[in-house]
Design a protein around this motif. Structure first.
Motif, PDB file in Angstrom:
ATOM      1  N   ALA A  13       0.839  -1.200   0.000  1.00  0.00           N
ATOM      2  CA  ALA A  13       0.000   0.000   0.000  1.00  0.00           C
ATOM      3  C   ALA A  13       0.875   1.252   0.000  1.00  0.00           C
ATOM      4  O   ALA A  13       1.837   1.355   0.766  1.00  0.00           O
ATOM      5  N   LYS A  16      -1.975   3.685   3.313  1.00  0.00           N
ATOM      6  CA  LYS A  16      -2.292   2.481   4.085  1.00  0.00           C
ATOM      7  C   LYS A  16      -3.736   2.431   4.550  1.00  0.00           C
ATOM      8  O   LYS A  16      -4.363   3.470   4.768  1.00  0.00           O
ATOM      9  N   TYR A  17      -4.180   1.209   4.756  1.00  0.00           N
ATOM     10  CA  TYR A  17      -5.438   0.946   5.460  1.00  0.00           C
ATOM     11  C   TYR A  17      -5.059   0.563   6.875  1.00  0.00           C
ATOM     12  O   TYR A  17      -4.367  -0.432   7.083  1.00  0.00           O
ATOM     13  N   TRP A  18      -5.453   1.381   7.853  1.00  0.00           N
ATOM     14  CA  TRP A  18      -5.151   1.027   9.251  1.00  0.00           C
ATOM     15  C   TRP A  18      -6.315   1.488  10.118  1.00  0.00           C
ATOM     16  O   TRP A  18      -6.548   2.687  10.255  1.00  0.00           O
ATOM     17  N   SER A 106      -1.815 -12.226   3.963  1.00  0.00           N
ATOM     18  CA  SER A 106      -3.268 -12.427   4.023  1.00  0.00           C
ATOM     19  C   SER A 106      -3.943 -11.842   2.786  1.00  0.00           C
ATOM     20  O   SER A 106      -4.987 -12.312   2.361  1.00  0.00           O
ATOM     21  N   SER A 138     -10.171 -10.255   4.481  1.00  0.00           N
ATOM     22  CA  SER A 138      -9.005  -9.453   4.826  1.00  0.00           C
ATOM     23  C   SER A 138      -9.078  -8.198   3.966  1.00  0.00           C
ATOM     24  O   SER A 138      -9.158  -8.293   2.735  1.00  0.00           O
ATOM     25  N   GLY A 139      -9.068  -7.048   4.601  1.00  0.00           N
ATOM     26  CA  GLY A 139      -9.276  -5.810   3.852  1.00  0.00           C
ATOM     27  C   GLY A 139      -8.331  -5.684   2.666  1.00  0.00           C
ATOM     28  O   GLY A 139      -8.753  -5.456   1.524  1.00  0.00           O
ATOM     29  N   SER A 140      -7.045  -5.870   2.916  1.00  0.00           N
ATOM     30  CA  SER A 140      -6.071  -5.652   1.840  1.00  0.00           C
ATOM     31  C   SER A 140      -6.236  -6.667   0.708  1.00  0.00           C
ATOM     32  O   SER A 140      -5.759  -6.430  -0.402  1.00  0.00           O
ATOM     33  N   ARG A 143      -7.672  -5.500  -2.604  1.00  0.00           N
ATOM     34  CA  ARG A 143      -6.790  -4.813  -3.567  1.00  0.00           C
ATOM     35  C   ARG A 143      -5.995  -5.808  -4.392  1.00  0.00           C
ATOM     36  O   ARG A 143      -5.626  -5.525  -5.536  1.00  0.00           O
ATOM     37  N   SER A 189      -2.305  -7.961  11.868  1.00  0.00           N
ATOM     38  CA  SER A 189      -3.070  -6.759  11.547  1.00  0.00           C
ATOM     39  C   SER A 189      -4.516  -6.879  12.025  1.00  0.00           C
ATOM     40  O   SER A 189      -5.151  -5.864  12.303  1.00  0.00           O
ATOM     41  N   GLN A 190      -5.027  -8.112  12.150  1.00  0.00           N
ATOM     42  CA  GLN A 190      -6.414  -8.255  12.605  1.00  0.00           C
ATOM     43  C   GLN A 190      -6.620  -7.610  13.973  1.00  0.00           C
ATOM     44  O   GLN A 190      -7.552  -6.856  14.179  1.00  0.00           O
ATOM     45  N   HIS A 193      -5.686  -3.522  13.821  1.00  0.00           N
ATOM     46  CA  HIS A 193      -6.701  -2.551  13.380  1.00  0.00           C
ATOM     47  C   HIS A 193      -7.561  -2.077  14.558  1.00  0.00           C
ATOM     48  O   HIS A 193      -7.921  -0.898  14.635  1.00  0.00           O
ATOM     49  N   MET A 239       1.313   5.858   9.921  1.00  0.00           N
ATOM     50  CA  MET A 239       0.697   4.607  10.383  1.00  0.00           C
ATOM     51  C   MET A 239       1.526   3.984  11.504  1.00  0.00           C
ATOM     52  O   MET A 239       0.975   3.522  12.512  1.00  0.00           O
ATOM     53  N   MET A 243       0.613   3.083  15.309  1.00  0.00           N
ATOM     54  CA  MET A 243       0.868   1.765  15.916  1.00  0.00           C
ATOM     55  C   MET A 243       1.650   1.905  17.233  1.00  0.00           C
ATOM     56  O   MET A 243       1.305   1.321  18.247  1.00  0.00           O
ATOM     57  N   ASP A 279       4.755  -2.293   5.968  1.00  0.00           N
ATOM     58  CA  ASP A 279       3.448  -2.758   6.432  1.00  0.00           C
ATOM     59  C   ASP A 279       3.546  -3.088   7.921  1.00  0.00           C
ATOM     60  O   ASP A 279       4.409  -2.563   8.602  1.00  0.00           O
ATOM     61  N   ALA A 280       2.702  -3.982   8.406  1.00  0.00           N
ATOM     62  CA  ALA A 280       2.717  -4.308   9.834  1.00  0.00           C
ATOM     63  C   ALA A 280       3.801  -5.349  10.107  1.00  0.00           C
ATOM     64  O   ALA A 280       3.532  -6.510  10.407  1.00  0.00           O
TER      65      ALA A 280
HETATM   66  O1  PMV Z   1      -5.722  -6.551   5.283  1.00  0.00           O
HETATM   67  P1  PMV Z   1      -5.162  -6.576   6.643  1.00  0.00           P
HETATM   68  O2  PMV Z   1      -6.206  -6.676   7.703  1.00  0.00           O
HETATM   69  O3  PMV Z   1      -4.099  -7.623   6.788  1.00  0.00           O
HETATM   70  O4  PMV Z   1      -4.452  -5.156   6.923  1.00  0.00           O
HETATM   71  C1  PMV Z   1      -3.394  -4.642   6.173  1.00  0.00           C
HETATM   72  C2  PMV Z   1      -2.735  -3.554   6.920  1.00  0.00           C
HETATM   73  C3  PMV Z   1      -1.453  -3.006   6.311  1.00  0.00           C
HETATM   74  O5  PMV Z   1      -0.783  -3.970   5.544  1.00  0.00           O
HETATM   75  C4  PMV Z   1      -0.536  -2.588   7.460  1.00  0.00           C
HETATM   76  C5  PMV Z   1      -1.725  -1.759   5.472  1.00  0.00           C
HETATM   77  C6  PMV Z   1      -2.295  -1.991   4.099  1.00  0.00           C
HETATM   78  O6  PMV Z   1      -3.084  -1.138   3.650  1.00  0.00           O
HETATM   79  O7  PMV Z   1      -1.951  -2.984   3.431  1.00  0.00           O
END
Ligand code: PMV
Length: 326
Positions: A13, A16-18, A106, A138-140, A143, A189-190, A193, A239, A243, A279-280
């Motif tokens: 990303a 980021k999505y956080w 993920s 998983s949000g990411s 994408r 990341s679960q 968030h 981000m 964290m 990322d995380a």
């Molecule tokens: O999709 P998740 O819940 O694994 O979250 C992804 C979180 C980051 O990788 C840290 C940021 C992102 O947007 O990919």
């Protein structure tokens, strides 16, 4: 056909999505922008078989345990509900890159599972519907469904999915992932968030995102790394600031993480255009133009604490393949 195999790439990303706006639906607190990573792959085969008492889930040759298994079964349940079947499934999945180290395993895992399970269950889903379904797991992952450069936005369950901003061939950008740690991260990341809102910096980051996203989108469309890079670094640091200041605090960095961040900035001073994001996890994604990639990779490999460098560029979306893992 009750069996299908899909391949997906993880993504990195730029914005980021956080943090989540809705926990159960996996709606993000902010829109995000990413690039799929070619060459790093998850392959997943799913077969719905009559007469099975329970789902069987094997990841990288080992039966999946506890939380990992539960997340896969929960996603199979979503697919079963859509396909109106109660058949259990055999699932085998293989990654060719280290999981759980900030390489977004993920994302590729659930993108591949969504397409393989959906197809094996007889569902016909367009890209938006696949992305939306992958988002639930998983949000990411939403994408990774989309090839190339992807923007994930939309406020509600129906509208929140990723759309392509530009195809992989649009820009010869490189992502050199400096591996400085291979251990599975302590807090994934679960859980991460859910902690975002406990940081006093979270609201400030979320307020800055729309402005940074607009700049990042313009920079991608103009293939302008010197405009994209500072924005990407700013949001990655914001981000990680969130964290680190969450309660409890999340500190993903290792000493070698900081060494790479400082080296990247020093190289820029010397005229080598490289920018970082993370990322995380502790590993550092270094973005540069293809023409600078060999030099940047050579320099990264010489840094103490860098165990390996994975070189990647813009990757395609999730796709079906005609072999399987059984
Ligand atoms: O999709 P998740 O819940 O694994 O979250 C992804 C979180 C980051 O990788 C840290 C940021 C992102 O947007 O990919």
């Amino acid at each position: 056909m009750d069996k299908a195999t899909a391949v997906a790439n993880p993504n990195i990303a730029f914005i980021k999505y956080w943090g989540k706006a809705h926990e159960a639906l996996n709606l993000p607190a902010n829109p995000s922008l990413s690039m799929n990573l070619a060459g790093l792959t998850t392959v997943t085969t799913v077969e719905f078989r009559p007469g099975l008492a329970a789902d069987s889930v094997v990841i990288d040759g080992e039966p999946a345990q506890d939380q990992a298994r539960q997340r896969v079964v929960a996603h199979l349940d979503r697919v079963r509900a859509l396909a109106r079947t109660d058949r259990r499934a055999l699932v085998a999945s293989r990654n060719d890159f280290p999981a759980g180290t900030g390489l977004a395993s993920s994302a590729s895992a659930f993108a591949a599972l969504t397409l393989a399970a959906g197809r094996a269950a007889g569902l016909v889903l367009d890209e938006g519907a696949l992305s939306r379904l992958a988002r639930r797991a998983s949000g990411s992952a939403c994408r990774s469904v989309v090839g190339g450069f992807a923007l994930w936005e939309g406020d509600g369950d129906e509208t929140s999915f990723a759309r392509q901003v530009a195809p992989p061939s649009f820009w010869e950008l490189r992502d050199l992932v400096a591996i400085v740690g291979r251990e599975h991260k302590g807090v994934g990341s679960q859980q991460g968030h859910a902690l975002a809102a406990s940081s006093p910096l979270n609201a400030a980051r979320l307020e800055a995102v729309p402005g940074l996203l607009a700049l990042a989108l313009d920079a991608v469309r103009a293939r302008d790394l010197s405009a994209l890079g500072p924005v990407v670094e700013a949001d990655a640091l914001a981000m990680h600031g969130v964290m680190m200041t969450s309660w409890p605090s999340l500190l993903y960095w290792l000493p070698a993480t900081v060494a790479v961040l400082r080296a990247v900035r020093a190289w820029r001073e010397e005229g080598l255009d490289v920018f970082f994001t993370l990322d995380a996890g502790p590993n550092v994604h270094c973005l540069c133009e293809a023409a600078r990639a060999d030099e940047a990779e050579r320099r990264l490999r010489r840094l103490p604490g860098v165990l390996d460098v994975l070189a990647s560029g813009p990757g395609g979306g999730v796709r079906l393949v005609d072999y399987d893992l059984f």
